[in-house]
Design a protein around this motif. Structure first.
Motif, PDB file in Angstrom:
ATOM      1  N   SER A 351       0.829  -1.225   0.000  1.00  8.27           N
ATOM      2  CA  SER A 351       0.000   0.000   0.000  1.00  8.27           C
ATOM      3  C   SER A 351       0.862   1.273   0.000  1.00  8.27           C
ATOM      4  CB  SER A 351      -1.069  -0.028   1.085  1.00  8.27           C
ATOM      5  OG  SER A 351      -0.529   0.041   2.345  1.00  8.27           O
ATOM      6  N   LEU A 352       0.895   2.012   1.076  1.00  7.46           N
ATOM      7  CA  LEU A 352       1.683   3.259   1.072  1.00  7.46           C
ATOM      8  C   LEU A 352       3.151   2.892   1.290  1.00  7.46           C
ATOM      9  CD1 LEU A 352       1.618   6.390   1.116  1.00  7.46           C
ATOM     10  CD2 LEU A 352       1.475   6.223   3.584  1.00  7.46           C
ATOM     11  N   ARG A 353       3.919   2.906   0.211  1.00  6.44           N
ATOM     12  CA  ARG A 353       5.287   2.374   0.296  1.00  6.44           C
ATOM     13  C   ARG A 353       6.278   3.432   0.781  1.00  6.44           C
ATOM     14  NH1 ARG A 353       2.440  -0.755  -3.203  1.00  6.44           N
ATOM     15  NH2 ARG A 353       3.204  -2.870  -3.526  1.00  6.44           N
ATOM     16  N   TYR A 354       6.157   3.779   2.063  1.00  6.20           N
ATOM     17  CA  TYR A 354       6.996   4.858   2.588  1.00  6.20           C
ATOM     18  C   TYR A 354       8.243   4.300   3.246  1.00  6.20           C
ATOM     19  CZ  TYR A 354       5.281   3.651   7.247  1.00  6.20           C
ATOM     20  OH  TYR A 354       5.003   2.994   8.415  1.00  6.20           O
ATOM     21  N   HIS A 355       9.225   5.177   3.413  1.00  5.85           N
ATOM     22  CA  HIS A 355      10.430   4.799   4.139  1.00  5.85           C
ATOM     23  C   HIS A 355      10.484   5.590   5.438  1.00  5.85           C
ATOM     24  CE1 HIS A 355      14.316   3.422   5.134  1.00  5.85           C
ATOM     25  NE2 HIS A 355      14.491   2.823   3.971  1.00  5.85           N
ATOM     26  N   ALA A 356      10.400   4.890   6.560  1.00 13.78           N
ATOM     27  CA  ALA A 356      10.302   5.577   7.859  1.00 13.78           C
ATOM     28  C   ALA A 356      11.538   6.428   8.139  1.00 13.78           C
ATOM     29  CB  ALA A 356      10.101   4.564   8.978  1.00 13.78           C
ATOM     30  N   ARG A 357      12.693   6.006   7.630  1.00 14.86           N
ATOM     31  CA  ARG A 357      13.899   6.806   7.864  1.00 14.86           C
ATOM     32  C   ARG A 357      13.767   8.164   7.179  1.00 14.86           C
ATOM     33  NH1 ARG A 357      18.144   4.011   5.091  1.00 14.86           N
ATOM     34  NH2 ARG A 357      17.274   5.092   3.302  1.00 14.86           N
ATOM     35  N   SER A 735      -4.243  -4.019 -12.068  1.00 13.22           N
ATOM     36  CA  SER A 735      -4.085  -3.008 -11.028  1.00 13.22           C
ATOM     37  C   SER A 735      -2.617  -2.586 -11.036  1.00 13.22           C
ATOM     38  CB  SER A 735      -4.491  -3.550  -9.668  1.00 13.22           C
ATOM     39  OG  SER A 735      -3.627  -4.578  -9.297  1.00 13.22           O
ATOM     40  N   TRP A 736      -2.394  -1.337 -10.735  1.00 11.95           N
ATOM     41  CA  TRP A 736      -1.002  -0.868 -10.756  1.00 11.95           C
ATOM     42  C   TRP A 736      -0.745   0.073  -9.597  1.00 11.95           C
ATOM     43  CZ3 TRP A 736       0.259   4.341 -11.439  1.00 11.95           C
ATOM     44  CH2 TRP A 736      -0.818   5.171 -11.808  1.00 11.95           C
ATOM     45  N   HIS A 737       0.516   0.216  -9.255  1.00 12.91           N
ATOM     46  CA  HIS A 737       0.895   1.168  -8.210  1.00 12.91           C
ATOM     47  C   HIS A 737       2.287   1.706  -8.509  1.00 12.91           C
ATOM     48  CE1 HIS A 737       2.771  -2.581  -6.645  1.00 12.91           C
ATOM     49  NE2 HIS A 737       3.774  -1.741  -6.482  1.00 12.91           N
ATOM     50  N   ILE A 738       2.607   2.791  -7.839  1.00 10.77           N
ATOM     51  CA  ILE A 738       3.945   3.373  -7.978  1.00 10.77           C
ATOM     52  C   ILE A 738       4.706   3.137  -6.678  1.00 10.77           C
ATOM     53  CG2 ILE A 738       5.254   5.512  -8.274  1.00 10.77           C
ATOM     54  CD1 ILE A 738       2.977   6.660  -9.851  1.00 10.77           C
ATOM     55  N   ASP A 739       5.944   2.745  -6.798  1.00 10.45           N
ATOM     56  CA  ASP A 739       6.818   2.629  -5.634  1.00 10.45           C
ATOM     57  C   ASP A 739       7.950   3.649  -5.815  1.00 10.45           C
ATOM     58  OD1 ASP A 739       8.363   1.909  -3.515  1.00 10.45           O
ATOM     59  OD2 ASP A 739       8.522  -0.221  -4.031  1.00 10.45           O
ATOM     60  N   ILE A 740       7.885   4.711  -5.041  1.00  9.96           N
ATOM     61  CA  ILE A 740       8.921   5.748  -5.125  1.00  9.96           C
ATOM     62  C   ILE A 740      10.098   5.337  -4.243  1.00  9.96           C
ATOM     63  CG2 ILE A 740       9.430   8.192  -4.670  1.00  9.96           C
ATOM     64  CD1 ILE A 740       7.240   8.232  -6.609  1.00  9.96           C
ATOM     65  N   ASP A 741      11.299   5.539  -4.673  1.00  8.95           N
ATOM     66  CA  ASP A 741      12.490   5.088  -3.958  1.00  8.95           C
ATOM     67  C   ASP A 741      12.358   3.603  -3.596  1.00  8.95           C
ATOM     68  OD1 ASP A 741      13.122   7.821  -4.019  1.00  8.95           O
ATOM     69  OD2 ASP A 741      12.356   8.154  -1.985  1.00  8.95           O
ATOM     70  N   PRO A 742      12.175   2.740  -4.582  1.00  5.12           N
ATOM     71  CA  PRO A 742      11.907   1.330  -4.277  1.00  5.12           C
ATOM     72  C   PRO A 742      13.094   0.669  -3.582  1.00  5.12           C
ATOM     73  CG  PRO A 742      12.455   1.573  -6.591  1.00  5.12           C
ATOM     74  CD  PRO A 742      12.334   2.965  -6.033  1.00  5.12           C
ATOM     75  N   ALA A 743      12.774  -0.309  -2.720  1.00  2.81           N
ATOM     76  CA  ALA A 743      13.841  -1.040  -2.043  1.00  2.81           C
ATOM     77  C   ALA A 743      14.208  -2.276  -2.846  1.00  2.81           C
ATOM     78  CB  ALA A 743      13.391  -1.436  -0.650  1.00  2.81           C
ATOM     79  N   GLU A 744      13.291  -2.743  -3.669  1.00  2.00           N
ATOM     80  CA  GLU A 744      13.561  -3.965  -4.433  1.00  2.00           C
ATOM     81  C   GLU A 744      12.727  -3.988  -5.696  1.00  2.00           C
ATOM     82  OE1 GLU A 744      12.470  -6.879  -1.463  1.00  2.00           O
ATOM     83  OE2 GLU A 744      10.390  -6.782  -2.101  1.00  2.00           O
ATOM     84  N   LEU A 745      13.062  -4.922  -6.560  1.00  5.40           N
ATOM     85  CA  LEU A 745      12.340  -5.022  -7.833  1.00  5.40           C
ATOM     86  C   LEU A 745      11.441  -6.254  -7.850  1.00  5.40           C
ATOM     87  CD1 LEU A 745      15.273  -4.123 -10.260  1.00  5.40           C
ATOM     88  CD2 LEU A 745      13.603  -2.588  -9.228  1.00  5.40           C
TER      89      LEU A 745
END
Ligand SMILES: Nc1ncnc2c1ncn2[C@@H]1O[C@H](COP(=O)(O)OP(=O)(O)OP(=O)(O)O)[C@@H](O)[C@H]1O
Ligand SMILES: [Zn+2]
Length: 746
Positions: A351-357, A735-745
């Motif tokens: 869902s919300l692909r955030y980075h806590a750091r 269905s599609w989504h965007i992952d900004i600053d992705p950690a993996e592919l």
């Protein structure tokens, strides 16, 4: 004019007045659903931001949160505005500091607008429960209690201790007193003496920060002292604390927090999901008199809500939590610490692909407070910022106990006799260390019995029906299980390809490793850590307790073991296999391999004896291992940074992944093709794909990726921003989504 006529006009007039817009307010509300903006409702009063409201949405009623006046919205037709049904809060449940972060997250991560607002709230508040604390037993000093010189109580050490604990705080809850070893009977004795009162009530106000310590801090060594001096600063001061494993970073955190409390401010500490064990919390509670609140996914909804509210009302001086705790409201925040800042669990993978750091950095900046990112193996991003001076770069190069870092050696698997992937050499060394009365830690990053179920005659391998992945064989329940979707089936007895009956488990997972070692060393206790055996916090804690209780023993497990745990008796770390990190196509595979290797190796020799590390590999000469074998994570990371620079990958470029999932591969692919064409004609971003995800099918859905790259963050965002307008998130079975600053592919 007849009176009748007049009275007919009056109700109409009344009706008209009630429609007059001047008494109505337009309120922006973050509402759950596929919206990229807040929706607008009307209400007869102005409402502050951060207030929960019940509002109509289609045929349903949902709970939304009022957002800032300045938040932009699309065009609206005032005549179509619906009215708020009910206002749930008198006071905002989210303060401005958190609303600002939530607003930023919605835009930056390009997810549903409301999701960051809801992420900030505990589940029960999301569901509309009252934002109130339950009644609790509180101990409050009476004026006599405040005034008394506790020397007068010296005949009862316990009474004196409780008064010494209570005086700097004036009031504390019974659970907090219990954490520090005081019971109700003792409190009642002091109540009889008129020194304190015991009440059962719900307090909603802040508690005074005492800043008292309940144990004497360790004397810092020079490096620690220097780090401590530099990491506290006026206003926003980000630092990277890069300290080798066992260098005493935690002690630096504890003393930095003590300084923060002395300034009458509160501290937020983030730790990786599995790092937040009761041991960690105990270490903090032992040090501080002030109350500490803990927030993690293992709590019940009610506990989480109550802890969150206590933090928000200022009843805890320290908040320790995992990823989502970064959004906890904390009045008078004075310091943020992120332990093991490189850890993957800080990035949310759905869902919300955030980075806590990254959110924590932003929060520290907004609230003008120092932030410390600590790790023995910093992420390339943080390292880059430290090198170029955006963060203060603080280094601890020595272990705090004075013990040297372990000897590291590779085992060339091409020249070894082996059974189940365990070399003769490692087995001999294991026995030696156990005979000397020590513990051995073996790292094997594959849970289950064997990574595949295989036909010896034709080479057929059992695959998941729904994923592009092999099934893992589990012996304890005799099932073949998919680790991606959970699909399971009893192991097939006959090969569907060649009809042979010679089917067998191939390869070694933690379960088989344990079985094999138990046969070799029947009297040695085995303590396993993997998500089959230690998936809950409680189980994990039980396994940790066993390592403390046992003498010579073998600790065996997956990357769970790499998260900053202190195993006092381990003198040998054996790395069963590490090579897979060399070949993975994933963006961060090498970085992760280096971190994992360094972290796992760092569990060796943390007690009185110097440790040893043996790494089994088929590629002992691969230059990527060279710096790691010399405890030189820094050179290893510099090398990778150069590579990232050449390829313009983060932190030298900006990246987003668009992933489309569909039961029909061609639909997912063609959706991404369309998007690629659109993005390419903008001319501001580079686009790679569509290509199948590393896990190309999961749970029956095909997964395709588009990798979007840019040298400027703003260009990347500008390019991606309009996508949701052109392409609905779910349509035509894609269905599609965007992952900004992705950690993996993946
Ligand atoms: N100044 C000090 N003097 C003596 N011992 C210390 C000092 N600082 C820390 N220690 C001890 O050193 C050990 C390692 O410290 P700690 O667990 O904080 O290291 P760390 O840097 O967090 O390690 P890791 O990154 O491996 O988790 C602990 O037993 C701690 O009590
Ligand atoms: Zn599957």
């Amino acid at each position: 004019m007849s009176p009748q006529k007049g009275s007919a006009i009056i109700p109409e007039l009344l009706q008209l007045t009630s429609l007059l817009p001047k008494s109505l307010h337009h309120i922006k509300i973050a509402v759950p659903g596929p919206f990229q903006e807040p929706l607008i409702y009307q209400h007869d009063q102005a409402l502050a931001a951060g207030i929960r409201c019940k509002v109509p949405l289609g045929r349903r009623q949902v709970i939304g949160i009022t957002v800032d006046e300045n938040t932009p919205t699309g065009d609206i037709d005032p005549s179509k505005l619906k009215a708020i049904i009910e206002v749930l809060d008198q006071q905002p449940v989210l303060p401005n500091s958190i609303l600002t972060l939530a607003d930023w997250m919605s835009r930056y991560y390009q997810h549903e607008f409301s999701s960051s607002y809801f992420l900030a709230l505990p589940a029960l508040l999301r569901k509309g429960e009252a934002a109130t604390l339950k009644a609790e037993t509180w101990l409050t000093l009476t004026p006599a209690g405040e005034a008394i010189d506790i020397e007068q109580l010296k005949r009862s050490a316990k009474q004196q201790a409780l008064m010494a604990f209570l005086q700097p705080q004036q009031r504390c809850s019974m659970p907090h007193a219990r954490d520090h070893g005081f019971d109700l009977t003792l409190a009642k004795t002091l109540e009889k003496k008129g020194l304190l009162s015991i009440d059962n009530l719900a307090h909603h106000d802040a508690i005074k920060i005492s800043a008292e310590l309940s144990e004497t801090p360790l004397t810092l060594n020079n490096e620690q002292q220097q780090a401590l001096t530099q990491l506290t600063g006026e206003g926003f001061t980000p630092s990277l604390l890069e300290g080798v494993t066992g260098s005493g970073k935690t002690e630096v955190y504890l003393q930095a927090i003590a300084d923060c409390l002395k300034n009458n401010k509160r501290a937020l500490v983030l730790v990786p999901e599995i790092g937040l064990t009761p041991q960690t919390v105990r270490r903090f509670r032992q040090r501080f008199v002030d109350d500490i609140v803990v927030l993690h996914s293992g709590l019940s909804d009610l506990q989480r809500q109550q802890n969150w509210l206590r933090a928000a009302f200022g009843q805890a001086a320290i908040v320790i939590g995992t990823r989502s705790a970064v959004l906890t409201p904390i009045p008078d925040l004075g310091l943020i610490i992120i332990d093991e800042e490189h850890d993957q669990s800080y990035k949310q993978q759905d869902s919300l692909r955030y980075h806590a750091r990254d959110i924590a950095i932003l929060r520290a900046k907004n609230e003008a407070v120092p932030i410390v990112l600590g790790s023995a193996t910093p992420s390339l991003e943080s390292l880059h910022h430290a090198i170029n001076g955006r963060y203060r770069y603080l280094q601890l190069n020595q272990r705090a106990t004075g013990q040297a870092l372990p000897y590291v050696e590779t085992v060339d698997m091409r020249q070894q006799q082996q059974q189940h992937g365990l070399s003769e050499k490692l087995l001999i060394r294991i026995k030696e260390h156990l005979n000397d009365g020590n513990q051995v830690l073996l790292f094997l990053n594959r849970r289950g019995y064997a990574p595949s179920w295989f036909c010896e005659d034709c080479g057929w391998i059992a695959d998941c029906v729904y994923c592009d992945a092999h099934l893992t064989h589990h012996r304890h329940n005799n099932l073949n299980i998919c680790h991606h979707c959970g699909f399971q089936q009893p192991p097939i007895k006959q090969c569907p390809n060649c009809h042979s009956h010679s089917l067998t488990a191939m390869g070694t997972g933690t379960e088989r490793a344990e079985e094999f070692l138990s046969q070799c060393l029947p009297d040695v206790p085995m303590i396993r850590f993997d998500s089959n055996i230690a998936s809950t916090r409680k189980q994990f804690e039980e396994q940790l307790a066993k390592t403390e209780a046992e003498g010579p023993a073998i600790i065996i497990g997956t990357q769970m073991l790499a998260k900053g745990h202190h195993f006092e008796r381990v003198t040998l770390v054996g790395i069963w296999d590490i090579d897979s990190g060399l070949f993975s196509a994933d963006l961060r595979a090498k970085e992760r391999m280096g971190q994992l290797l360094t972290q796992v190796a760092g569990r060796s020799g943390r007690g009185k004896r110097r440790g040893e590390v043996l790494i089994q590999t088929y590629y002992p000469d691969n230059p990527i291992y060279t710096p790691l074998l010399q405890h030189d994570y820094r050179s290893f990371a510099h090398e990778l940074l150069q590579e990232r620079k050449r390829t313009r990958l983060p932190p030298f470029g900006y990246l987003a992944v668009i992933r489309a999932d569909s039961a029909h591969a061609e639909r997912a692919e063609s959706q991404l093709k369309e998007m690629a064409t659109y993005l390419l004609q903008l001319g501001s971003v580079r686009v790679l794909g569509p290509l199948p995800a590393l896990l190309s099918r999961r749970a029956g859905k095909f997964r395709y990726l588009l990798i979007v790259q840019s040298d400027k963050r703003s260009q990347l965002h500008e390019a991606l921003n309009p996508l949701h307008k052109h392409y609905p998130r779910e349509a035509k079975q894609v269905s599609w989504h965007i992952d900004i600053d992705p950690a993996e592919l993946a």
